[in-house]
Scaffold this motif. Structure first.
Motif, PDB file in Angstrom:
ATOM      1  N   ILE A   1     -14.839 -10.452  -4.179  1.00  0.00           N
ATOM      2  CA  ILE A   1     -16.120 -10.017  -4.739  1.00  0.00           C
ATOM      3  C   ILE A   1     -15.928  -9.603  -6.199  1.00  0.00           C
ATOM      4  CG2 ILE A   1     -17.951  -8.267  -4.610  1.00  0.00           C
ATOM      5  CD1 ILE A   1     -17.384  -8.194  -1.546  1.00  0.00           C
ATOM      6  N   ARG A   2     -14.862  -8.850  -6.449  1.00  0.00           N
ATOM      7  CA  ARG A   2     -14.608  -8.308  -7.782  1.00  0.00           C
ATOM      8  C   ARG A   2     -13.591  -9.133  -8.582  1.00  0.00           C
ATOM      9  NH1 ARG A   2     -15.256  -4.787  -3.879  1.00  0.00           N
ATOM     10  NH2 ARG A   2     -16.888  -3.232  -4.067  1.00  0.00           N
ATOM     11  N   LYS A   3     -12.957 -10.103  -7.925  1.00  0.00           N
ATOM     12  CA  LYS A   3     -11.956 -10.987  -8.530  1.00  0.00           C
ATOM     13  C   LYS A   3     -10.787 -10.181  -9.108  1.00  0.00           C
ATOM     14  CE  LYS A   3     -15.357 -14.534  -9.262  1.00  0.00           C
ATOM     15  NZ  LYS A   3     -16.134 -15.313 -10.185  1.00  0.00           N
ATOM     16  N   ILE A   4     -10.228  -9.346  -8.216  1.00  0.00           N
ATOM     17  CA  ILE A   4      -9.103  -8.489  -8.587  1.00  0.00           C
ATOM     18  C   ILE A   4      -8.069  -8.478  -7.468  1.00  0.00           C
ATOM     19  CG2 ILE A   4     -10.351  -6.947 -10.147  1.00  0.00           C
ATOM     20  CD1 ILE A   4     -10.724  -5.001  -7.823  1.00  0.00           C
ATOM     21  N   ASP A   5      -6.831  -8.178  -7.837  1.00  0.00           N
ATOM     22  CA  ASP A   5      -5.790  -7.857  -6.872  1.00  0.00           C
ATOM     23  C   ASP A   5      -5.661  -6.344  -6.855  1.00  0.00           C
ATOM     24  OD1 ASP A   5      -5.035 -10.393  -5.994  1.00  0.00           O
ATOM     25  OD2 ASP A   5      -3.554 -10.650  -7.584  1.00  0.00           O
ATOM     26  N   ILE A   6      -5.454  -5.788  -5.645  1.00  0.00           N
ATOM     27  CA  ILE A   6      -5.365  -4.348  -5.462  1.00  0.00           C
ATOM     28  C   ILE A   6      -4.136  -4.043  -4.623  1.00  0.00           C
ATOM     29  CG2 ILE A   6      -6.451  -2.333  -4.379  1.00  0.00           C
ATOM     30  CD1 ILE A   6      -9.135  -3.753  -4.771  1.00  0.00           C
ATOM     31  N   CYS A   7      -3.445  -2.955  -4.977  1.00  0.00           N
ATOM     32  CA  CYS A   7      -2.310  -2.471  -4.202  1.00  0.00           C
ATOM     33  C   CYS A   7      -2.367  -0.949  -4.196  1.00  0.00           C
ATOM     34  CB  CYS A   7      -1.001  -2.948  -4.837  1.00  0.00           C
ATOM     35  SG  CYS A   7       0.471  -2.266  -4.069  1.00  0.00           S
ATOM     36  N   PHE A   8      -2.247  -0.341  -3.017  1.00  0.00           N
ATOM     37  CA  PHE A   8      -2.209   1.118  -2.919  1.00  0.00           C
ATOM     38  C   PHE A   8      -0.770   1.590  -2.801  1.00  0.00           C
ATOM     39  CE2 PHE A   8      -6.644   0.605  -1.557  1.00  0.00           C
ATOM     40  CZ  PHE A   8      -7.244   1.573  -2.341  1.00  0.00           C
ATOM     41  N   MET A   9      -0.453   2.648  -3.556  1.00  0.00           N
ATOM     42  CA  MET A   9       0.878   3.254  -3.523  1.00  0.00           C
ATOM     43  C   MET A   9       0.707   4.760  -3.369  1.00  0.00           C
ATOM     44  SD  MET A   9       2.933   0.943  -6.263  1.00  0.00           S
ATOM     45  CE  MET A   9       4.500   1.318  -5.485  1.00  0.00           C
ATOM     46  N   VAL A  10       1.654   5.408  -2.688  1.00  0.00           N
ATOM     47  CA  VAL A  10       1.558   6.849  -2.448  1.00  0.00           C
ATOM     48  C   VAL A  10       2.862   7.556  -2.784  1.00  0.00           C
ATOM     49  CG1 VAL A  10      -0.220   6.692  -0.657  1.00  0.00           C
ATOM     50  CG2 VAL A  10       2.182   6.602  -0.013  1.00  0.00           C
ATOM     51  N   MET A  11       2.695   8.819  -3.161  1.00  0.00           N
ATOM     52  CA  MET A  11       3.813   9.737  -3.324  1.00  0.00           C
ATOM     53  C   MET A  11       3.277  11.093  -2.892  1.00  0.00           C
ATOM     54  SD  MET A  11       6.245  10.729  -6.589  1.00  0.00           S
ATOM     55  CE  MET A  11       4.897  11.171  -7.649  1.00  0.00           C
ATOM     56  N   GLY A  12       3.767  11.580  -1.762  1.00  0.00           N
ATOM     57  CA  GLY A  12       3.224  12.828  -1.227  1.00  0.00           C
ATOM     58  C   GLY A  12       1.749  12.661  -0.916  1.00  0.00           C
ATOM     59  N   ASP A  13       0.938  13.568  -1.464  1.00  0.00           N
ATOM     60  CA  ASP A  13      -0.515  13.520  -1.250  1.00  0.00           C
ATOM     61  C   ASP A  13      -1.243  12.706  -2.319  1.00  0.00           C
ATOM     62  OD1 ASP A  13      -0.307  15.105   0.999  1.00  0.00           O
ATOM     63  OD2 ASP A  13      -0.646  16.970  -0.108  1.00  0.00           O
ATOM     64  N   CYS A  14      -0.502  12.124  -3.245  1.00  0.00           N
ATOM     65  CA  CYS A  14      -1.119  11.369  -4.348  1.00  0.00           C
ATOM     66  C   CYS A  14      -1.114   9.870  -4.039  1.00  0.00           C
ATOM     67  CB  CYS A  14      -0.355  11.635  -5.647  1.00  0.00           C
ATOM     68  SG  CYS A  14      -1.090  10.821  -7.073  1.00  0.00           S
ATOM     69  N   ARG A  15      -2.285   9.260  -4.161  1.00  0.00           N
ATOM     70  CA  ARG A  15      -2.419   7.816  -3.936  1.00  0.00           C
ATOM     71  C   ARG A  15      -2.957   7.185  -5.214  1.00  0.00           C
ATOM     72  NH1 ARG A  15      -5.850   7.891   0.144  1.00  0.00           N
ATOM     73  NH2 ARG A  15      -4.311   7.594   1.770  1.00  0.00           N
ATOM     74  N   VAL A  16      -2.327   6.094  -5.630  1.00  0.00           N
ATOM     75  CA  VAL A  16      -2.831   5.332  -6.766  1.00  0.00           C
ATOM     76  C   VAL A  16      -3.213   3.936  -6.283  1.00  0.00           C
ATOM     77  CG1 VAL A  16      -1.580   6.606  -8.554  1.00  0.00           C
ATOM     78  CG2 VAL A  16      -0.530   4.592  -7.518  1.00  0.00           C
ATOM     79  N   GLU A  17      -4.218   3.400  -6.914  1.00  0.00           N
ATOM     80  CA  GLU A  17      -4.683   2.044  -6.635  1.00  0.00           C
ATOM     81  C   GLU A  17      -4.406   1.224  -7.885  1.00  0.00           C
ATOM     82  OE1 GLU A  17      -8.901  -0.010  -5.356  1.00  0.00           O
ATOM     83  OE2 GLU A  17      -8.910   1.481  -6.971  1.00  0.00           O
ATOM     84  N   LEU A  18      -3.541   0.248  -7.760  1.00  0.00           N
ATOM     85  CA  LEU A  18      -3.268  -0.654  -8.872  1.00  0.00           C
ATOM     86  C   LEU A  18      -4.305  -1.768  -8.815  1.00  0.00           C
ATOM     87  CD1 LEU A  18       0.618  -0.877  -8.568  1.00  0.00           C
ATOM     88  CD2 LEU A  18      -0.783   0.814  -9.786  1.00  0.00           C
ATOM     89  N   VAL A  19      -4.986  -1.999  -9.917  1.00  0.00           N
ATOM     90  CA  VAL A  19      -6.073  -2.974  -9.993  1.00  0.00           C
ATOM     91  C   VAL A  19      -5.768  -3.943 -11.122  1.00  0.00           C
ATOM     92  CG1 VAL A  19      -8.547  -3.305 -10.349  1.00  0.00           C
ATOM     93  CG2 VAL A  19      -7.724  -1.245  -9.173  1.00  0.00           C
TER      94      VAL A  19
END
Length: 133
Positions: free
Chosen positions: A39-57
């Protein structure tokens, strides 16, 4: 304000695999490998460290929803995503407080099809709100 919880911080990245490697050096682990959002024409990956989550877009085409942003901001954080148990109340409160919706709730493949909506505020920039499953 309805209770909001930070779900993730969204990062624009040009090269998702290189970004993954760098976040791993910082102590993050892959929570969900790369998912393509057609829909958005993107690749996404979720990564975590402890309680912190980042979404690579990362945009996969020139007409991606983030293609213009990556040209302007390069590799950088660009939104904070919130989740809530009461989406309708949170959305109403945010829009009544001056946030403007920049799209409509749309399924997010990387979030098991849960819908998300993006809003913006002149004071804080862009946020994302997850609609409960």
């Amino acid at each position: 304000m309805s209770a909001l919880r930070v779900h993730h911080i969204g990062y624009l990245v040009k090269k998702i695999e290189k970004a993954k490697q760098t976040f791993e050096l910082l102590g993050y682990r892959t929570e969900q490998d790369v998912v393509y959002d057609d829909i958005r024409k993107i690749d996404i990956c979720f990564m975590v460290m402890g309680d912190c989550r980042v979404e690579l877009v990362s945009p996969v085409s020139e007409d991606s929803v983030v293609a213009g942003l990556i040209r302007k901001y390069k590799n950088s954080p660009y939104h904070i995503c919130y989740e809530t148990d009461n989406y309708e109340a949170a959305y109403a409160e945010l829009t009544a407080s001056g946030f403007l919706a920049i799209d409509t709730p749309t399924p997010a493949p990387a979030l098991d099809g849960r819908k998300v909506v993006f809003l913006t505020s002149a004071a804080v920039g862009m946020i994302e709100l997850i609609v409960p499953a």
